[in-house]
Scaffold this motif. Structure first.
Motif, PDB file in Angstrom:
ATOM      1  N   GLN A 163       0.846  -1.191   0.000  1.00  0.00           N
ATOM      2  CA  GLN A 163       0.000   0.000   0.000  1.00  0.00           C
ATOM      3  C   GLN A 163       0.881   1.240   0.000  1.00  0.00           C
ATOM      4  N   GLN A 215       0.683   5.672   0.416  1.00  0.00           N
ATOM      5  CA  GLN A 215      -0.094   6.845   0.805  1.00  0.00           C
ATOM      6  C   GLN A 215       0.314   8.026  -0.056  1.00  0.00           C
ATOM      7  N   GLU A 216      -0.680   8.682  -0.636  1.00  0.00           N
ATOM      8  CA  GLU A 216      -0.432   9.893  -1.405  1.00  0.00           C
ATOM      9  C   GLU A 216      -0.921  11.087  -0.594  1.00  0.00           C
ATOM     10  N   THR A 217      -0.050  12.072  -0.442  1.00  0.00           N
ATOM     11  CA  THR A 217      -0.418  13.332   0.192  1.00  0.00           C
ATOM     12  C   THR A 217      -0.348  14.418  -0.868  1.00  0.00           C
ATOM     13  N   LYS A 244      -5.263  16.847   0.594  1.00  0.00           N
ATOM     14  CA  LYS A 244      -5.894  15.522   0.612  1.00  0.00           C
ATOM     15  C   LYS A 244      -4.833  14.477   0.942  1.00  0.00           C
ATOM     16  N   GLN A 245      -5.254  13.448   1.672  1.00  0.00           N
ATOM     17  CA  GLN A 245      -4.360  12.326   1.968  1.00  0.00           C
ATOM     18  C   GLN A 245      -5.152  11.040   1.762  1.00  0.00           C
ATOM     19  N   THR A 246      -4.591  10.111   0.972  1.00  0.00           N
ATOM     20  CA  THR A 246      -5.292   8.879   0.642  1.00  0.00           C
ATOM     21  C   THR A 246      -4.319   7.712   0.687  1.00  0.00           C
ATOM     22  N   VAL A 247      -4.765   6.578   1.230  1.00  0.00           N
ATOM     23  CA  VAL A 247      -3.981   5.343   1.196  1.00  0.00           C
ATOM     24  C   VAL A 247      -4.567   4.476   0.087  1.00  0.00           C
ATOM     25  N   TYR A 248      -3.691   4.023  -0.809  1.00  0.00           N
ATOM     26  CA  TYR A 248      -4.106   3.183  -1.938  1.00  0.00           C
ATOM     27  C   TYR A 248      -3.613   1.756  -1.736  1.00  0.00           C
ATOM     28  N   GLN A 307      -5.614  -0.217  -7.147  1.00  0.00           N
ATOM     29  CA  GLN A 307      -6.189   1.120  -7.162  1.00  0.00           C
ATOM     30  C   GLN A 307      -5.274   2.051  -7.966  1.00  0.00           C
ATOM     31  N   THR A 332      -4.406   6.225  -9.123  1.00  0.00           N
ATOM     32  CA  THR A 332      -4.547   7.644  -8.827  1.00  0.00           C
ATOM     33  C   THR A 332      -3.857   8.452  -9.925  1.00  0.00           C
ATOM     34  N   HIS A 390       2.691  16.561  -4.860  1.00  0.00           N
ATOM     35  CA  HIS A 390       2.385  15.407  -4.022  1.00  0.00           C
ATOM     36  C   HIS A 390       3.635  14.745  -3.474  1.00  0.00           C
TER      37      HIS A 390
END
Length: 192
Positions: A94, A96-98, A123-127, A131, A133, A142
């Motif tokens: 996994q 994480q995108e910040t 925004k912060q998302t864990v992929y 998945q 992005t 980012h």
């Protein structure tokens, strides 16, 4: 997947950022289901660095398709993409995108490090595996991180058009500096 990307981005010749339909590439990346038998030979780790950039296909100068092999508990600097479209698919582990907003005023590297304003996280998302992005400079800056303390992660990246240099940014000040020339750790599965 590689052939479909070539079909979408067309034959040899110049390609500018404005002539790319990122949604077509995103759909192709989403359609591909991660299979380690496909990508394992391109995945070279070097645990003395945050990640390695392993080129799979240079897209006849129109794009770079590469595997990034992320060491555990490591992250990229905050960076832009020099006008390039960046589509990333998680293959294993996994990430994480910040996302950060652009600083209101870019502080040059020659200015005092106390000058500037902290970057704002938008925004912060864990992929997770499979998945996808997308980021472009018009969205913001980012940072990608492998938050796992136990294992590495693997991601597939398409940069169209390819770029050789980008800018990195200090989180506390927004101060920018050139990344230097972006190089590959391996090409076609062979260490360079």
């Amino acid at each position: 997947l590689i052939q479909e990307i070539h079909n979408v981005l067309g034959p040899d010749g110049d390609l500018t950022s404005e002539h790319i339909d990122e949604n077509q590439i995103i759909k192709l990346m989403e359609k591909y289901s991660s299979n380690a038998d496909d990508w394992n030979r391109y995945t070279l780790f070097d645990h003395s660095r945050a990640y390695t950039r392993n080129l799979i296909d240079d897209g006849n100068g129109k794009f770079n398709l590469m595997i990034l092999a992320w060491s555990k508990d490591q992250k990229s600097p905050i960076h832009n993409h020099s006008g390039s479209h960046c589509i990333m698919k998680i293959l294993d582990g996994q990430l994480q995108e910040t996302l950060y907003d652009w600083p209101s005023e870019v502080v040059a590297e020659t200015e005092s490090s106390s000058t500037g304003v902290p970057l704002h996280i938008s925004k912060q998302t864990v992929y997770h595996p499979n998945q996808v992005t997308y980021v472009h400079d018009n969205i913001g800056l980012h940072r990608i991180a492998n938050p796992s303390k136990e294992r590495g992660a693997v991601s597939l990246h398409l940069y169209a058009p390819p770029y050789k240099v980008c800018k990195t940014f200090e989180e506390k000040t927004g101060r920018a500096r050139s990344s230097g020339i972006c190089t590959f750790y391996s090409v076609g599965g062979r260490r360079v």
